[in-house]
Design an enzyme around this catalytic site. Structure first.
Site, PDB file in Angstrom:
ATOM      1  N   SER A 193      55.759 -20.263 -36.851  1.00 44.31           N
ATOM      2  CA  SER A 193      55.292 -19.740 -35.562  1.00 44.31           C
ATOM      3  C   SER A 193      56.166 -20.368 -34.483  1.00 44.31           C
ATOM      4  CB  SER A 193      53.831 -20.163 -35.331  1.00 44.31           C
ATOM      5  OG  SER A 193      53.463 -19.971 -33.975  1.00 44.31           O
TER       6      SER A 193
ATOM      7  N   TYR B  11      47.485 -26.770 -35.949  1.00 47.32           N
ATOM      8  CA  TYR B  11      48.246 -25.528 -36.151  1.00 47.32           C
ATOM      9  C   TYR B  11      49.746 -25.772 -35.927  1.00 47.32           C
ATOM     10  CZ  TYR B  11      49.484 -20.573 -35.916  1.00 47.32           C
ATOM     11  OH  TYR B  11      50.055 -19.335 -36.147  1.00 47.32           O
TER      12      TYR B  11
HETATM   13  P1  NAP Z   1      44.900 -12.929 -39.825  1.00 47.56           P
HETATM   14  O1  NAP Z   1      44.841 -11.593 -39.179  1.00 47.56           O
HETATM   15  O2  NAP Z   1      43.790 -13.892 -39.555  1.00 47.56           O
HETATM   16  O3  NAP Z   1      45.087 -12.736 -41.390  1.00 47.56           O
HETATM   17  C1  NAP Z   1      45.214 -13.837 -42.237  1.00 47.56           C
HETATM   18  C2  NAP Z   1      44.727 -13.460 -43.605  1.00 47.56           C
HETATM   19  O4  NAP Z   1      44.766 -14.648 -44.430  1.00 47.56           O
HETATM   20  C3  NAP Z   1      43.264 -12.991 -43.594  1.00 47.56           C
HETATM   21  O5  NAP Z   1      43.070 -11.931 -44.508  1.00 47.56           O
HETATM   22  C4  NAP Z   1      42.524 -14.242 -44.037  1.00 47.56           C
HETATM   23  O6  NAP Z   1      41.268 -13.988 -44.620  1.00 47.56           O
HETATM   24  C5  NAP Z   1      43.496 -14.816 -45.042  1.00 47.56           C
HETATM   25  N1  NAP Z   1      43.201 -16.213 -45.297  1.00 47.56           N
HETATM   26  C6  NAP Z   1      42.901 -17.162 -44.385  1.00 47.56           C
HETATM   27  N2  NAP Z   1      42.631 -18.319 -45.000  1.00 47.56           N
HETATM   28  C7  NAP Z   1      42.736 -18.084 -46.339  1.00 47.56           C
HETATM   29  C8  NAP Z   1      42.566 -18.893 -47.490  1.00 47.56           C
HETATM   30  N3  NAP Z   1      42.192 -20.176 -47.419  1.00 47.56           N
HETATM   31  N4  NAP Z   1      42.762 -18.338 -48.709  1.00 47.56           N
HETATM   32  C9  NAP Z   1      43.109 -17.033 -48.821  1.00 47.56           C
HETATM   33  N5  NAP Z   1      43.284 -16.222 -47.763  1.00 47.56           N
HETATM   34  C10 NAP Z   1      43.108 -16.737 -46.527  1.00 47.56           C
HETATM   35  O7  NAP Z   1      46.235 -13.672 -39.390  1.00 47.56           O
HETATM   36  P2  NAP Z   1      47.629 -13.051 -38.889  1.00 47.56           P
HETATM   37  O8  NAP Z   1      47.615 -13.006 -37.408  1.00 47.56           O
HETATM   38  O9  NAP Z   1      47.969 -11.825 -39.648  1.00 47.56           O
HETATM   39  O10 NAP Z   1      48.607 -14.246 -39.296  1.00 47.56           O
HETATM   40  C11 NAP Z   1      49.350 -14.235 -40.505  1.00 47.56           C
HETATM   41  C12 NAP Z   1      50.295 -15.431 -40.468  1.00 47.56           C
HETATM   42  O11 NAP Z   1      51.159 -15.324 -39.344  1.00 47.56           O
HETATM   43  C13 NAP Z   1      49.572 -16.774 -40.335  1.00 47.56           C
HETATM   44  O12 NAP Z   1      50.250 -17.747 -41.108  1.00 47.56           O
HETATM   45  C14 NAP Z   1      49.713 -17.076 -38.863  1.00 47.56           C
HETATM   46  O13 NAP Z   1      49.639 -18.463 -38.590  1.00 47.56           O
HETATM   47  C15 NAP Z   1      51.085 -16.516 -38.576  1.00 47.56           C
HETATM   48  N6  NAP Z   1      51.290 -16.215 -37.161  1.00 47.56           N
HETATM   49  C16 NAP Z   1      50.500 -15.328 -36.521  1.00 47.56           C
HETATM   50  C17 NAP Z   1      50.722 -15.093 -35.164  1.00 47.56           C
HETATM   51  C18 NAP Z   1      49.887 -14.117 -34.374  1.00 47.56           C
HETATM   52  O14 NAP Z   1      50.051 -14.073 -33.151  1.00 47.56           O
HETATM   53  N7  NAP Z   1      49.025 -13.328 -35.012  1.00 47.56           N
HETATM   54  C19 NAP Z   1      51.740 -15.774 -34.488  1.00 47.56           C
HETATM   55  C20 NAP Z   1      52.525 -16.669 -35.187  1.00 47.56           C
HETATM   56  C21 NAP Z   1      52.303 -16.895 -36.532  1.00 47.56           C
HETATM   57  P3  NAP Z   1      39.968 -14.029 -43.633  1.00 47.56           P
HETATM   58  O15 NAP Z   1      40.029 -12.759 -42.853  1.00 47.56           O
HETATM   59  O16 NAP Z   1      38.844 -14.100 -44.598  1.00 47.56           O
HETATM   60  O17 NAP Z   1      40.109 -15.247 -42.787  1.00 47.56           O
END
Ligand code: NAP
Length: 253
Positions: free
Chosen positions: A146, A160
């Site tokens: 990130s 984070y």
């Molecule tokens: P998201 O919408 O919350 O999706 C994350 C997925 O991972 C969800 O399906 C979640 O399940 C699952 N998950 C969480 N904890 C888990 C665990 N312990 N075991 C198995 N599955 C798990 O997140 P996202 O925004 O798509 O982010 C994806 C990645 O990109 C992350 O690493 C995040 O840090 C990174 N990122 C995101 C952003 C942003 O702005 N969105 C920016 C920078 C980096 P649940 O729904 O049950 O929690």
């Protein structure tokens, strides 16, 4: 970019960026294994894509649990074949009333959980899948960092940022270790992407980001997926140990 003949494993593939990654790899011809703790959403996505003739397999697991990850990998490799492309995408960013917790109020259990889910999960899958990649002298690993892993951001908490910085360290180290075996290891540093992870944030948090982002908008999950498909493609075969921002110019870290 075709990914046919590839077997891809996406962690956190049931929603957000992960689900778009799964769709994009499947559309590019890959067989895709999904690992997520959300069995309902994961199974629904797998069934939908199988209905379109894609090869997709869902395995429910907590990515923080090494043995559960090993079991998920066994099931996916049994169903689809050896994994050659690993995307460490699962991650969490706990908030309290939409706000990150400062260090002086942080529950130690929350700190440890974020380290387990965001960082130890990447170790788990690399540890389990790297031996096969080394044996076959080919592999692609992309992990989700990130911009918060490279710069101070007041919209996330210390656990984070720390884990996202550690993902960069892991990426560079593994690029060095695994490069001689034909395996590339890279990371993506998304800015603010419009997913369920940011949906709960107060509107002001998104507005502040948009105002300081040269492209003046949030990113789309598909834009992160496009960068990931590129980094894991044949065309990116000489790119390793890199961290690519997908952030609309935000921070330019
Ligand atoms: P998201 O919408 O919350 O999706 C994350 C997925 O991972 C969800 O399906 C979640 O399940 C699952 N998950 C969480 N904890 C888990 C665990 N312990 N075991 C198995 N599955 C798990 O997140 P996202 O925004 O798509 O982010 C994806 C990645 O990109 C992350 O690493 C995040 O840090 C990174 N990122 C995101 C952003 C942003 O702005 N969105 C920016 C920078 C980096 P649940 O729904 O049950 O929690």
């Amino acid at each position: 970019m075709t990914h046919s003949n590839r077997v891809v494993l996406v962690t956190g593939g049931a929603s957000g960026i992960g689900a778009v990654l799964v769709r994009s790899y499947a559309a590019a011809g890959a067989a895709v294994g999904i690992v997520d703790r959300d069995a309902q959403a994961g199974n629904a996505l797998a069934e939908e894509l199988k209905g379109q003739g894609r090869q997709v397999y869902f395995s429910g697991a907590d990515v923080a649990d090494f043995n559960a990850c090993r079991q998920a990998c066994l099931l996916i490799e049994d169903a689809l074949g050896p994994v050659d492309t690993l995307v460490n995408n699962a991650g969490i960013s706990p908030k309290h009333d939409g706000q990150p917790q400062p260090i002086w109020r942080m529950d130690p259990a929350e700190w440890h959980r974020v380290v387990d889910v965001n960082l130890h999960s990447a170790f788990n899958f690399c540890r389990i899948l790297a031996p096969g990649m080394v044996e076959r002298r080919f592999g692609r690993i992309v992990s989700m960092s990130s911009v918060a892993g490279k710069a101070y951001l007041d919209i996330v908490a210390a656990h984070y940022s720390t884990t996202k910085a550690a993902i960069i360290g892991l990426t560079r180290h593994l690029a060095g270790e695994l490069g001689p075996y034909g395996i590339t290891v890279n990371a993506l540093a998304p800015g603010r992407i419009d997913t369920p992870m940011v949906a709960g944030a107060p509107p002001a948090a998104n507005e502040a980001v948009i105002a300081t982002t040269p492209l003046r908008r949030l990113g789309k999950p598909a834009e992160v997926a496009d960068a990931c498909l590129f980094l894991s493609s044949e065309q990116a075969g000489f790119i390793t140990g890199q961290v690519i921002d997908v952030a609309g110019g935000w921070l330019m870290t």
